[in-house]
Design a protein around this motif. Structure first.
Motif, PDB file in Angstrom:
ATOM      1  N   ARG A  33     -10.443   7.777  -6.305  1.00  0.00           N
ATOM      2  CA  ARG A  33     -11.925   8.021  -6.277  1.00  0.00           C
ATOM      3  C   ARG A  33     -12.258   9.839  -6.259  1.00  0.00           C
ATOM      4  O   ARG A  33     -11.281  10.533  -6.333  1.00  0.00           O
ATOM      5  CB  ARG A  33     -12.598   7.927  -4.844  1.00  0.00           C
ATOM      6  CG  ARG A  33     -12.225   8.870  -3.628  1.00  0.00           C
ATOM      7  CD  ARG A  33     -12.702   7.466  -3.149  1.00  0.00           C
ATOM      8  NE  ARG A  33     -11.515   6.959  -2.407  1.00  0.00           N
ATOM      9  CZ  ARG A  33     -11.875   5.697  -1.393  1.00  0.00           C
ATOM     10  NH1 ARG A  33     -12.675   6.008  -0.353  1.00  0.00           N
ATOM     11  NH2 ARG A  33     -10.413   5.100  -1.378  1.00  0.00           N
ATOM     12  N   ASP A  34     -13.610  10.193  -7.176  1.00  0.00           N
ATOM     13  CA  ASP A  34     -13.394  11.197  -7.653  1.00  0.00           C
ATOM     14  C   ASP A  34     -13.283  12.203  -6.251  1.00  0.00           C
ATOM     15  O   ASP A  34     -13.816  11.845  -4.941  1.00  0.00           O
ATOM     16  CB  ASP A  34     -14.924  11.680  -7.666  1.00  0.00           C
ATOM     17  CG  ASP A  34     -15.074  12.047  -8.358  1.00  0.00           C
ATOM     18  OD1 ASP A  34     -14.704  13.792  -8.319  1.00  0.00           O
ATOM     19  OD2 ASP A  34     -16.152  12.965  -9.004  1.00  0.00           O
ATOM     20  N   LEU A  35     -12.659  13.507  -6.447  1.00  0.00           N
ATOM     21  CA  LEU A  35     -12.425  14.042  -4.986  1.00  0.00           C
ATOM     22  C   LEU A  35     -13.541  14.467  -4.266  1.00  0.00           C
ATOM     23  O   LEU A  35     -13.340  15.586  -2.883  1.00  0.00           O
ATOM     24  CB  LEU A  35     -11.818  15.624  -5.393  1.00  0.00           C
ATOM     25  CG  LEU A  35      -9.673  14.440  -6.120  1.00  0.00           C
ATOM     26  CD1 LEU A  35      -8.964  15.843  -6.338  1.00  0.00           C
ATOM     27  CD2 LEU A  35      -9.227  14.383  -4.847  1.00  0.00           C
ATOM     28  N   ALA A  36     -14.552  14.805  -5.400  1.00  0.00           N
ATOM     29  CA  ALA A  36     -16.172  15.888  -4.672  1.00  0.00           C
ATOM     30  C   ALA A  36     -16.855  14.675  -3.938  1.00  0.00           C
ATOM     31  O   ALA A  36     -17.574  15.155  -3.147  1.00  0.00           O
ATOM     32  CB  ALA A  36     -17.153  15.666  -5.928  1.00  0.00           C
ATOM     33  N   ASP A  54      -2.264  12.799   1.259  1.00  0.00           N
ATOM     34  CA  ASP A  54      -2.613  12.055   0.694  1.00  0.00           C
ATOM     35  C   ASP A  54      -2.613  10.383   1.102  1.00  0.00           C
ATOM     36  O   ASP A  54      -1.505   9.684   1.177  1.00  0.00           O
ATOM     37  CB  ASP A  54      -1.710  12.067  -0.661  1.00  0.00           C
ATOM     38  CG  ASP A  54       0.051  11.753  -0.188  1.00  0.00           C
ATOM     39  OD1 ASP A  54       0.047  12.274   0.717  1.00  0.00           O
ATOM     40  OD2 ASP A  54       0.654  11.347  -1.128  1.00  0.00           O
ATOM     41  N   PRO A  55      -3.436  10.139   2.038  1.00  0.00           N
ATOM     42  CA  PRO A  55      -3.298   8.792   2.743  1.00  0.00           C
ATOM     43  C   PRO A  55      -3.404   8.036   2.270  1.00  0.00           C
ATOM     44  O   PRO A  55      -3.814   7.496   1.207  1.00  0.00           O
ATOM     45  CB  PRO A  55      -4.785   8.817   3.911  1.00  0.00           C
ATOM     46  CG  PRO A  55      -5.333  10.014   3.302  1.00  0.00           C
ATOM     47  CD  PRO A  55      -4.564  11.051   2.733  1.00  0.00           C
ATOM     48  N   PRO A  56      -3.113   6.541   2.981  1.00  0.00           N
ATOM     49  CA  PRO A  56      -3.473   5.044   2.292  1.00  0.00           C
ATOM     50  C   PRO A  56      -4.647   4.859   1.793  1.00  0.00           C
ATOM     51  O   PRO A  56      -6.100   5.620   2.472  1.00  0.00           O
ATOM     52  CB  PRO A  56      -2.931   4.010   2.745  1.00  0.00           C
ATOM     53  CG  PRO A  56      -2.373   5.248   4.086  1.00  0.00           C
ATOM     54  CD  PRO A  56      -2.730   5.979   4.462  1.00  0.00           C
ATOM     55  N   TYR A  57      -5.007   4.998   0.253  1.00  0.00           N
ATOM     56  CA  TYR A  57      -5.845   4.475  -0.276  1.00  0.00           C
ATOM     57  C   TYR A  57      -6.795   3.884   0.740  1.00  0.00           C
ATOM     58  O   TYR A  57      -8.449   4.159   0.683  1.00  0.00           O
ATOM     59  CB  TYR A  57      -6.388   4.368  -2.004  1.00  0.00           C
ATOM     60  CG  TYR A  57      -5.362   5.561  -2.588  1.00  0.00           C
ATOM     61  CD1 TYR A  57      -5.186   6.824  -2.067  1.00  0.00           C
ATOM     62  CD2 TYR A  57      -4.932   4.731  -4.150  1.00  0.00           C
ATOM     63  CE1 TYR A  57      -4.460   7.412  -2.838  1.00  0.00           C
ATOM     64  CE2 TYR A  57      -4.267   5.463  -4.799  1.00  0.00           C
ATOM     65  CZ  TYR A  57      -3.852   6.755  -4.087  1.00  0.00           C
ATOM     66  OH  TYR A  57      -3.454   7.099  -4.842  1.00  0.00           O
ATOM     67  N   SER A  58      -6.818   2.874   0.729  1.00  0.00           N
ATOM     68  CA  SER A  58      -7.546   1.376   1.648  1.00  0.00           C
ATOM     69  C   SER A  58      -8.341   1.705   3.241  1.00  0.00           C
ATOM     70  O   SER A  58      -9.595   1.883   2.978  1.00  0.00           O
ATOM     71  CB  SER A  58      -7.093   0.097   1.443  1.00  0.00           C
ATOM     72  OG  SER A  58      -5.950   0.560   2.647  1.00  0.00           O
ATOM     73  N   GLY A  81       1.229  -0.883   0.010  1.00  0.00           N
ATOM     74  CA  GLY A  81      -0.059   0.144   0.477  1.00  0.00           C
ATOM     75  C   GLY A  81       0.594   1.217   0.214  1.00  0.00           C
ATOM     76  O   GLY A  81       0.072   2.296   0.135  1.00  0.00           O
ATOM     77  N   LEU A  82       2.854   1.656  -0.147  1.00  0.00           N
ATOM     78  CA  LEU A  82       2.859   2.630   0.382  1.00  0.00           C
ATOM     79  C   LEU A  82       3.537   2.586  -1.433  1.00  0.00           C
ATOM     80  O   LEU A  82       3.768   1.957  -2.070  1.00  0.00           O
ATOM     81  CB  LEU A  82       4.272   2.198   1.333  1.00  0.00           C
ATOM     82  CG  LEU A  82       5.053   3.403   0.828  1.00  0.00           C
ATOM     83  CD1 LEU A  82       5.107   4.471   1.433  1.00  0.00           C
ATOM     84  CD2 LEU A  82       6.651   2.903   1.907  1.00  0.00           C
ATOM     85  N   ARG A  83       2.496   3.766  -1.944  1.00  0.00           N
ATOM     86  CA  ARG A  83       3.106   4.340  -2.931  1.00  0.00           C
ATOM     87  C   ARG A  83       2.871   5.274  -3.087  1.00  0.00           C
ATOM     88  O   ARG A  83       2.621   6.806  -3.151  1.00  0.00           O
ATOM     89  CB  ARG A  83       2.022   3.736  -4.159  1.00  0.00           C
ATOM     90  CG  ARG A  83       0.479   4.369  -2.855  1.00  0.00           C
ATOM     91  CD  ARG A  83      -0.404   5.280  -4.101  1.00  0.00           C
ATOM     92  NE  ARG A  83      -1.526   5.854  -2.865  1.00  0.00           N
ATOM     93  CZ  ARG A  83      -1.532   6.645  -2.593  1.00  0.00           C
ATOM     94  NH1 ARG A  83      -0.523   7.403  -3.159  1.00  0.00           N
ATOM     95  NH2 ARG A  83      -2.114   7.105  -1.772  1.00  0.00           N
TER      96      ARG A  83
END
Length: 185
Positions: free
Chosen positions: A151-154, A120-124, A24-26
């Motif tokens: 995902r969509d930032l909105a 920019d936290p881990p997406y999951s 998950g580290l990207r």
């Protein structure tokens, strides 16, 4: 096996820095990072920067390379924090502090004002809204906030005081630059 990231611009341009091989580290993709720092070109100089979910350190080290006055990195993973510490020593980055803690815990212990925030936290983990609310009081008027998501930032429910001023997309990565707009009553 260790991973490498490359600093794109500034005094450490083309330097390779190792980081831990953690699920998950990207690091922010080079193309997105280049876009971000073009957006911030005039505003990163002498800025107080908070890299809330440091991970590989790509954004924080890039900010320092391009003239940020100070960077605070937050990273809860102890093995990755060791890489960040080693890279700070390698670069002699004395204007970089590392907090080994969750972003939530670190935010509760900070009382500085920041000109730039990297979120920019881990997406999951889906932490954008929670961390944005906690970070909001630490942001200077007109601070810049970089947000990265898959995902969509909105959909992230970011604070109303954050106005989107730039946006880019690279594959699944959606990224935008916001500015904290202060309303006087």
């Amino acid at each position: 096996m260790k991973n490498q990231l490359r600093i794109i611009g500034g005094k450490w341009k083309r330097r390779q820095l190792p980081f831990a091989n953690i699920d998950g580290l990207r690091p922010t993709p080079d193309r997105v990072r280049e876009t971000l720092f073009n957006w911030l070109m005039w505003d990163i100089q002498n800025a107080q920067v908070l890299d809330l979910c440091a991970g590989s350190g790509a954004l924080g080290f890039e900010a320092l390379s391009r003239g940020a006055a100070n960077v605070v990195m937050i990273e809860p993973d102890v093995s990755q924090a060791r890489f960040l510490k080693d890279n700070m020593q390698l670069l002699q980055a004395n204007n970089c502090q590392l907090m080994v803690a969750t972003a939530q815990r670190a935010l509760n212990n900070l009382n500085a004002q920041f000109d730039v925030l990297f979120l920019d936290p881990p997406y999951s983990l889906d932490l954008w809204q929670e961390l944005a609310v906690l970070a909001e009081p630490l942001l200077a008027d007109n601070a810049y906030i970089y947000v990265e998501a898959d995902r969509d930032l909105a959909l992230l429910k970011l604070p109303d005081t954050w106005q989107q001023i730039k946006h880019t997309k690279a594959g699944v990565v959606q990224a935008a630059l916001y500015q904290k707009i202060t309303t006087s009553h």
